[in-house]
Enzyme design. Structure first.
Site, PDB file in Angstrom:
ATOM      1  N   GLY A  72       5.639   0.744   7.761  1.00  0.00           N
ATOM      2  CA  GLY A  72       4.814   0.490   9.647  1.00  0.00           C
ATOM      3  C   GLY A  72       5.497  -0.642  10.263  1.00  0.00           C
ATOM      4  O   GLY A  72       6.258  -1.531   9.478  1.00  0.00           O
ATOM      5  N   LEU A  73       5.348  -0.483  11.405  1.00  0.00           N
ATOM      6  CA  LEU A  73       6.158  -1.016  12.739  1.00  0.00           C
ATOM      7  C   LEU A  73       5.434  -2.170  13.022  1.00  0.00           C
ATOM      8  O   LEU A  73       5.817  -2.733  12.788  1.00  0.00           O
ATOM      9  CB  LEU A  73       6.475   0.140  13.419  1.00  0.00           C
ATOM     10  CG  LEU A  73       8.140   1.029  13.571  1.00  0.00           C
ATOM     11  CD1 LEU A  73       8.372   1.552  14.139  1.00  0.00           C
ATOM     12  CD2 LEU A  73       9.167   0.592  12.381  1.00  0.00           C
ATOM     13  N   LYS A  95      -4.392  -5.400   5.652  1.00  0.00           N
ATOM     14  CA  LYS A  95      -3.515  -4.826   7.071  1.00  0.00           C
ATOM     15  C   LYS A  95      -3.386  -6.329   7.962  1.00  0.00           C
ATOM     16  O   LYS A  95      -4.452  -7.429   8.358  1.00  0.00           O
ATOM     17  CB  LYS A  95      -3.580  -4.844   7.741  1.00  0.00           C
ATOM     18  CG  LYS A  95      -4.145  -3.075   7.592  1.00  0.00           C
ATOM     19  CD  LYS A  95      -4.550  -1.674   8.017  1.00  0.00           C
ATOM     20  CE  LYS A  95      -4.196  -1.072   8.439  1.00  0.00           C
ATOM     21  NZ  LYS A  95      -4.104   0.225   9.686  1.00  0.00           N
ATOM     22  N   ALA A 131       0.729  -0.932  -0.027  1.00  0.00           N
ATOM     23  CA  ALA A 131       0.028  -0.014   0.317  1.00  0.00           C
ATOM     24  C   ALA A 131       0.922   1.113  -0.078  1.00  0.00           C
ATOM     25  O   ALA A 131       1.895   1.329   0.487  1.00  0.00           O
ATOM     26  CB  ALA A 131      -1.060  -0.018   1.227  1.00  0.00           C
ATOM     27  N   ASP A 170     -13.161   2.455  10.078  1.00  0.00           N
ATOM     28  CA  ASP A 170     -14.126   1.698  10.712  1.00  0.00           C
ATOM     29  C   ASP A 170     -13.182   0.535   9.604  1.00  0.00           C
ATOM     30  O   ASP A 170     -12.721   0.018   8.405  1.00  0.00           O
ATOM     31  CB  ASP A 170     -15.292   1.550   9.482  1.00  0.00           C
ATOM     32  CG  ASP A 170     -16.177   0.146  10.118  1.00  0.00           C
ATOM     33  OD1 ASP A 170     -15.769   0.061  11.179  1.00  0.00           O
ATOM     34  OD2 ASP A 170     -17.056  -0.666   8.943  1.00  0.00           O
ATOM     35  N   GLY A 173       2.498   4.270   0.743  1.00  0.00           N
ATOM     36  CA  GLY A 173       2.874   5.111   1.933  1.00  0.00           C
ATOM     37  C   GLY A 173       3.804   4.839   2.508  1.00  0.00           C
ATOM     38  O   GLY A 173       4.630   3.519   2.054  1.00  0.00           O
ATOM     39  N   ASP A 174       4.325   5.073   4.140  1.00  0.00           N
ATOM     40  CA  ASP A 174       5.755   4.852   4.842  1.00  0.00           C
ATOM     41  C   ASP A 174       5.000   3.037   5.544  1.00  0.00           C
ATOM     42  O   ASP A 174       4.597   3.201   5.940  1.00  0.00           O
ATOM     43  CB  ASP A 174       5.562   5.401   5.466  1.00  0.00           C
ATOM     44  CG  ASP A 174       6.477   6.413   5.193  1.00  0.00           C
ATOM     45  OD1 ASP A 174       6.470   7.127   3.923  1.00  0.00           O
ATOM     46  OD2 ASP A 174       6.496   7.881   6.143  1.00  0.00           O
TER      47      ASP A 174
END
Length: 386
Positions: free
Chosen positions: A129-130, A145, A124, A180, A126-127
């Site tokens: 994610g951790l 996700k 996706a 949501d 964007g940066d």
């Protein structure tokens, strides 16, 4: 000739009731939603909405679910869809409180699309994610996700705690600012529908959730939500006027969440997304908490000039301490946009604003507890805000 048609049910959401219908003239029609409030003077009309955009936001994926006596619900869903032809059917089922039907409809529609599309799952935008691995199908407006097996520094949460945060948001008032998210278990996707980097990351960093069975990628646990443009990307790409409006709405989102007793925890703009209506929405929940659980503090002044040069704070910081003066460091934007933000939202950088909102919530809850007093600093190096 003028005619008004309304659904027989009243729709309740938060502190408002809504009448949903259409208005007809001789040669045209338009949606009509009447918002009602109940105060000391009785029931009054709060707002009349005839804009498709306004009504779309009301029935959007960032709002709390409606309470409405709708049996069967299908007729109401298709009536509302006639008002909002671009709104996915699955989202309408969900926002009307039929979560299982909404999930079933979302899965069915996406599966049909996946069987005929030619593109493949990619990371996706964007940066990285951790906590989550996020991937998307470019031709479909969803993000998937998966929780990583291990979280990078400085994250100190657990998988269970992350899942609890998502469950909390599911039940809490989302105030039109929290996306949501639906949970799915043991979902299989065709292996050939993935770009190799996505497969490599899933197997290497989310092995507890992802496995390959034959020609399928099976995901033990996955969150699915609408795809938004990350705010940090949006402000770089959008025309200046739109970027300024987004930064202003970012501040408004923080206010709206605060008044719903939500503190995002991680204020980096990469954790906010922009909808097609230009609204800023928060979607990273692993550090989210209640405003009433925070201890909002002013940054103490050091008696020694050398302390200000240290890479880590010289004073003690508790896990729930928050320093509003530091919020600007999370705005990775140019100076002009920072000035736009400060012109409208400078009070968000003050302890007084947050303690005031905090006290409002405590008063509304009937609690005798007061806002936590300022904690005297003790020399100890620990991050001032994470």
């Amino acid at each position: 000739m003028l005619r008004l048609d309304f659904l027989p049910a009243v729709f309740y959401q938060s502190a408002r009731a809504y009448l949903i219908g259409k208005v007809f003239w001789d040669s045209r029609e338009a949606p009509l939603v009447i918002s009602l409030r109940h105060d000391d003077a009785g029931i009054a009309v709060d707002q009349i909405m005839m804009s498709v955009d306004d009504i779309s936001i009301l029935f959007g994926f960032t709002r709390s679910y409606f309470f409405a006596d709708l049996e069967p619900v299908g007729g109401a869903v298709y009536f509302i869809n006639s008002l909002l032809p671009h709104k996915p059917i699955d989202e309408l089922y969900t926002v009307l409180g039929r979560v299982r039907q909404g999930k079933t409809e979302r899965y069915r529609q996406f599966s049909n699309h996946l069987a005929t599309c030619r593109d493949r799952f990619v990371h996706a935008p964007g940066d990285r994610g951790l906590v989550m691995i996020c991937f998307t199908l470019p031709s479909y407006d969803l993000v998937f996700k998966v929780i990583r097996d291990r979280f990078g520094f400085p994250k100190n949460t657990s998988r269970h705690e992350v899942m609890e945060k998502y469950q909390f948001v599911f039940k809490h008032d989302r105030a039109g600012r929290l996306i949501d998210t639906q949970e799915f278990s043991d979902i299989g996707f065709p292996l050939d529908k993935f770009e190799q980097p996505v497969i490599d990351e899933l197997l290497a960093e989310a092995a507890e959730s992802a496995r390959i069975e034959g020609d399928q990628v099976v995901l033990k646990h996955i969150y699915v939500e609408r795809r938004l443009r990350p705010l940090n990307l949006f402000v770089r790409e959008a025309p200046r006027e739109a970027a300024e409006a987004a930064v202003i709405d970012y501040g408004q989102a923080l206010r709206d969440l605060a008044h719903a007793n939500i503190f995002p925890g991680d204020l980096l703009i990469k954790n906010f997304g922009v909808t097609r209506h230009g609204r800023c929405i928060f979607y990273d929940y692993d550090e989210l908490c209640l405003v009433t659980d925070c201890n909002f503090r002013e940054l103490p002044e050091s008696p020694f000039e050398e302390d200000e040069m240290r890479p880590n704070p010289w004073f003690h910081v508790n896990a729930n301490d928050v320093f509003p003066e530091e919020f600007m460091r999370f705005l990775a934007i140019d100076e002009g946009l920072k000035q736009v933000f400060m012109a409208r939202h400078a009070d968000l950088l003050t302890v007084e604003f947050w303690r005031g909102v905090q006290q409002q919530h405590l008063t509304a809850q009937g609690s005798e507890r007061r806002v936590p007093p300022h904690v005297q600093p003790r020399p100890r190096a620990r991050p001032a805000f994470s």
